[in-house]
Design a protein around this motif. Sequence first.
Motif, PDB file in Angstrom:
ATOM      1  N   SER A  23       1.024  -1.302  -0.081  1.00 14.68           N
ATOM      2  CA  SER A  23       0.196  -0.171   0.046  1.00 14.68           C
ATOM      3  C   SER A  23       1.024   1.050  -0.062  1.00 14.68           C
ATOM      4  O   SER A  23       2.158   1.297   0.274  1.00 14.68           O
ATOM      5  N   GLN A  24       0.243   2.395  -0.318  1.00 16.43           N
ATOM      6  CA  GLN A  24       1.083   3.535  -0.354  1.00 16.43           C
ATOM      7  C   GLN A  24       1.603   3.946   0.938  1.00 16.43           C
ATOM      8  O   GLN A  24       2.906   4.425   1.260  1.00 16.43           O
ATOM      9  N   HIS A  25       0.743   3.852   2.034  1.00 13.80           N
ATOM     10  CA  HIS A  25       1.296   4.196   3.383  1.00 13.80           C
ATOM     11  C   HIS A  25       2.433   3.293   3.950  1.00 13.80           C
ATOM     12  O   HIS A  25       3.211   3.758   4.405  1.00 13.80           O
ATOM     13  N   ALA A  26       2.014   2.056   3.513  1.00 16.62           N
ATOM     14  CA  ALA A  26       3.272   0.961   4.008  1.00 16.62           C
ATOM     15  C   ALA A  26       4.514   1.369   3.164  1.00 16.62           C
ATOM     16  O   ALA A  26       5.638   1.263   3.856  1.00 16.62           O
ATOM     17  N   LYS A  27       4.503   1.906   1.924  1.00 16.24           N
ATOM     18  CA  LYS A  27       5.675   1.948   1.100  1.00 16.24           C
ATOM     19  C   LYS A  27       6.379   3.230   1.840  1.00 16.24           C
ATOM     20  O   LYS A  27       7.611   3.246   1.942  1.00 16.24           O
ATOM     21  N   ILE A  28       5.694   4.164   2.192  1.00 20.85           N
ATOM     22  CA  ILE A  28       6.201   5.262   3.124  1.00 20.85           C
ATOM     23  C   ILE A  28       6.997   5.047   4.288  1.00 20.85           C
ATOM     24  O   ILE A  28       8.401   5.286   4.514  1.00 20.85           O
ATOM     25  N   PHE A  29       6.378   4.164   5.044  1.00 18.63           N
ATOM     26  CA  PHE A  29       7.003   3.835   6.309  1.00 18.63           C
ATOM     27  C   PHE A  29       8.101   2.880   5.900  1.00 18.63           C
ATOM     28  O   PHE A  29       9.245   2.960   6.634  1.00 18.63           O
ATOM     29  N   SER A  30       7.864   1.751   4.955  1.00 13.31           N
ATOM     30  CA  SER A  30       9.225   1.185   4.587  1.00 13.31           C
ATOM     31  C   SER A  30      10.536   2.033   4.052  1.00 13.31           C
ATOM     32  O   SER A  30      11.364   1.698   4.452  1.00 13.31           O
ATOM     33  N   LEU A  31      10.118   2.962   3.529  1.00 14.54           N
ATOM     34  CA  LEU A  31      11.094   4.014   3.047  1.00 14.54           C
ATOM     35  C   LEU A  31      11.788   4.644   4.211  1.00 14.54           C
ATOM     36  O   LEU A  31      13.054   4.642   4.276  1.00 14.54           O
ATOM     37  N   CYS A  32      11.110   5.054   5.135  1.00 15.37           N
ATOM     38  CA  CYS A  32      11.611   5.872   6.352  1.00 15.37           C
ATOM     39  C   CYS A  32      12.212   4.656   7.173  1.00 15.37           C
ATOM     40  O   CYS A  32      13.463   4.968   7.578  1.00 15.37           O
ATOM     41  N   HIS A  33      11.872   3.580   7.276  1.00 17.47           N
ATOM     42  CA  HIS A  33      12.476   2.504   7.881  1.00 17.47           C
ATOM     43  C   HIS A  33      13.873   2.116   7.581  1.00 17.47           C
ATOM     44  O   HIS A  33      15.000   2.216   8.249  1.00 17.47           O
ATOM     45  N   GLU A  34      13.839   2.021   6.144  1.00 13.05           N
ATOM     46  CA  GLU A  34      15.203   1.695   5.448  1.00 13.05           C
ATOM     47  C   GLU A  34      16.039   2.794   5.540  1.00 13.05           C
ATOM     48  O   GLU A  34      17.255   2.524   5.647  1.00 13.05           O
ATOM     49  N   LEU A  35      15.715   3.871   5.473  1.00 12.74           N
ATOM     50  CA  LEU A  35      16.631   5.087   5.599  1.00 12.74           C
ATOM     51  C   LEU A  35      17.095   5.230   6.838  1.00 12.74           C
ATOM     52  O   LEU A  35      18.403   5.520   7.148  1.00 12.74           O
TER      53      LEU A  35
END
Length: 386
Positions: free
Chosen positions: A208-220
């Motif tokens: 999902s869009q929200h999950a991708k945002i969280f994943s991106l922040c998490h991997e950063l």
Amino acid sequence: MTSRILVKPVMIRWAIETSKLSLAQVTELFPKLKQWLATECELSISEIQKLSKALQIPFGYLLLSQPPAEEPTLLKHRTINNLEHERASRDLLDTIYLMEAKQTFMRESLIDDGFLPHEFIGSVTLNDSPENVAKSICATLKLSTTWNLNDTSALGYLKRASSNAGILIMQNGIVGNNTHRCLDINEFRAFILLDEYAPLIFLNSRDSQHAKIFSLCHELAHIWLGESDFFNDHIQQENHYLNAKAEHFCNDVAAEMILPREQLISYYDPKLSNTDNITLLAKHFCASDLVICLRLKKLNLIKKREFEQLYPALVEKMRQNLALRDSSAGGNYYNTQLSRLDHNFIALVDQKAQEGKILYSEAYELLGAKGKTYDNLIQHLEEQLT
């Protein structure tokens, strides 16, 4: 006379285990499978080719005497509820190899052009506060304080900011351009390939869009930690502890980036139920109900008993939404391709091809497009950038 080649049972067994097919399904496709697994057999080239295609294993792998070591040392992948999988699937491994090739090109090109390693990689430790790390990431990426308040543009904004800071951002829902090989959201949501010159984050676009945002922040956050050694198996027990600690830390950093403590508290209405608060906060911030629920618990705005009732229901809701989600590519081909590849990566590939530093055949391979399709892809990128 038909050429026949000796194939070891251990290789066929390994190939089946790394495929998406069950033993029964493979047996149905290959009636001689029981014999092939019982003893070394000579298979025709045609039989090996069919086995390779069915199991999605490179032809040459089946001719080896022992299974290859296929655990990339710089891989950390995020899953639903941070569940660990014993073995990476063939689809995940092949995606990693595709990304490693792109990362290697980027790294070598940056070194040749005189760029220096990124100073932010490994610039923090687990002893730093998640709030300070979140501020460091946002400052480096030059994110505005309201970057995630627009639901339709937040992900694109974050991807561009990360790319402009020198982090390769890739995403896809299939292996390369193969529409028959879908990436399983239950296996991974994102992964990173750490590198001091060209760190790479890959997002599963079936999420999902929200999950991708969280994943991106998490991997950063993982990149700022630069802790690839946490995920080696040399000291398994200690690494398991460090892995879990790093995951919690990166979750906290991601939550602070998306839902800053002070802003969240200011929007939280104690007069409303927590269910209503979660709904309202989800509309304001670009975050899922699940992430908001976890954040409210972290800030002690939700009591333990209520959290234990809300959380399982929200997890189930998330799984149902993902199951219903239509993640087929669709739409304009070039827009889809541009969404999969980091734009700075595309531009550098084309620049090196024009300079004669790489062959156009290499450029075609790196971008997954050739001939007129390649030219149109570059033109569409230039139009988007202007």
